[in-house]
Design a protein around this motif. Structure first.
Motif, short mmCIF file in Angstrom:
data_model
loop_
_atom_site.label_atom_id
_atom_site.label_comp_id
_atom_site.label_asym_id
_atom_site.label_seq_id
_atom_site.Cartn_x
_atom_site.Cartn_y
_atom_site.Cartn_z
N ARG A 149 10.79 4.84 14.18
CA ARG A 149 9.53 5.54 13.96
C ARG A 149 8.50 5.15 15.03
N VAL A 165 12.04 1.42 10.32
CA VAL A 165 10.76 1.40 11.05
C VAL A 165 10.96 1.44 12.57
N ARG A 188 5.32 11.13 -1.90
CA ARG A 188 4.84 10.81 -0.55
C ARG A 188 5.93 11.04 0.49
N HIS A 194 2.33 -4.33 9.29
CA HIS A 194 2.03 -4.19 10.72
C HIS A 194 0.64 -4.69 11.09
N ASN A 220 8.08 -5.60 0.39
CA ASN A 220 7.81 -4.38 1.16
C ASN A 220 6.29 -4.24 1.17
N GLY A 253 4.48 -2.38 2.94
CA GLY A 253 3.95 -1.10 3.41
C GLY A 253 3.25 -1.32 4.75
N ALA A 254 2.16 -0.62 4.96
CA ALA A 254 1.47 -0.69 6.26
C ALA A 254 0.89 -2.07 6.55
N ARG A 278 4.86 0.73 14.25
CA ARG A 278 5.63 0.18 13.11
C ARG A 278 6.69 -0.82 13.57
N LEU A 330 2.95 2.57 -1.90
CA LEU A 330 4.31 2.66 -2.45
C LEU A 330 4.29 3.16 -3.90
N HIS A 369 12.02 -2.56 3.99
CA HIS A 369 11.40 -1.25 4.19
C HIS A 369 12.40 -0.17 3.81
N LEU A 370 11.91 0.88 3.18
CA LEU A 370 12.77 2.01 2.85
C LEU A 370 13.25 2.71 4.11
N SER A 371 12.32 2.97 5.02
CA SER A 371 12.65 3.68 6.26
C SER A 371 13.08 2.70 7.34
N ALA A 422 0.80 -1.22 0.00
CA ALA A 422 0.00 0.00 0.00
C ALA A 422 0.83 1.28 0.00
N TYR A 437 10.78 8.97 2.79
CA TYR A 437 10.91 7.91 1.78
C TYR A 437 11.80 8.28 0.60
#
Ligand code: DQA
Length: 157
Positions: free
Chosen positions: A108, A105, A19, A81, A75, A77-78, A112, A13, A101-103, A11, A24
């Motif tokens: 954060r 997590v 975004r 989780h 990946n 996305g949300a 996450r 991406l 994951h790009l970030s 989701a 990101y």
């Protein structure tokens, strides 16, 4: 014909580049697809790179991977989780899995920090931005060359 590595994106991406660029980065998903394919090509692997905003479509693709892929880079996305359905589909696929994951997590929000993908994954790459996709392909090349046992852990030695 050798099978590809499925590189699946969940989701939101599709919005990369516009975004939350501070989190990101500025690259689009098309840019990331190009660098992923280039790294795979250099390592003699094929990739099938896809994105969907739908949890059910991700489950369908994971089921497809069981027959059509040599490994899965995910990946989610949300959905990472939240989705027990994705965990079940990953376990059913019986393939090497790398969570991506790009970030970072873990730097954060606490929500996450939990992942339903991790229990099915050989490893996790996060926090390196788009470069993480190349790192995941490199790790997948090793996993394919040195297949995991039924335990899900790479073979010893
Ligand atoms: C993400 C991290 C997730 O927590 C988030 O919901 C995303 C992107 C990442 O690549 O950093 O959509 O998976």
């Amino acid at each position: 014909m050798s099978k590809p590595v499925f590189v699946l994106n969940g989701a939101n991406l599709n919005l990369l580049g516009v975004r939350e660029p501070a989190i990101y980065g500025a690259e689009t998903l098309a840019d990331i697809c190009r660098r992923t394919e280039a790294r795979a090509h250099a390592l003699g692997l094929k990739v099938d790179f896809r994105q969907t905003n739908s949890e059910g479509t991700l489950v369908d693709w994971l089921q497809e991977a069981r027959e059509r892929a040599v490994g899965i880079v995910l990946n989610a996305g949300a959905y990472t989780h939240t989705s027990i359905a994705i965990l079940d589909a990953l376990n059913a696929a019986e393939l090497p899995v790398i969570e991506l994951h790009l970030s970072n997590v873990f730097r954060r929000e606490p929500f996450r920090h939990n992942s339903y993908v991790s229990p099915a994954a050989q490893g996790l790459i996060c926090g390196f931005g788009p470069k993480g996709y190349e790192l995941a392909i490199e790790a997948m090349a090793d996993l394919i060359a040195r297949p995991a046992g039924r335990s899900g852990q790479p073979a010893r030695g």
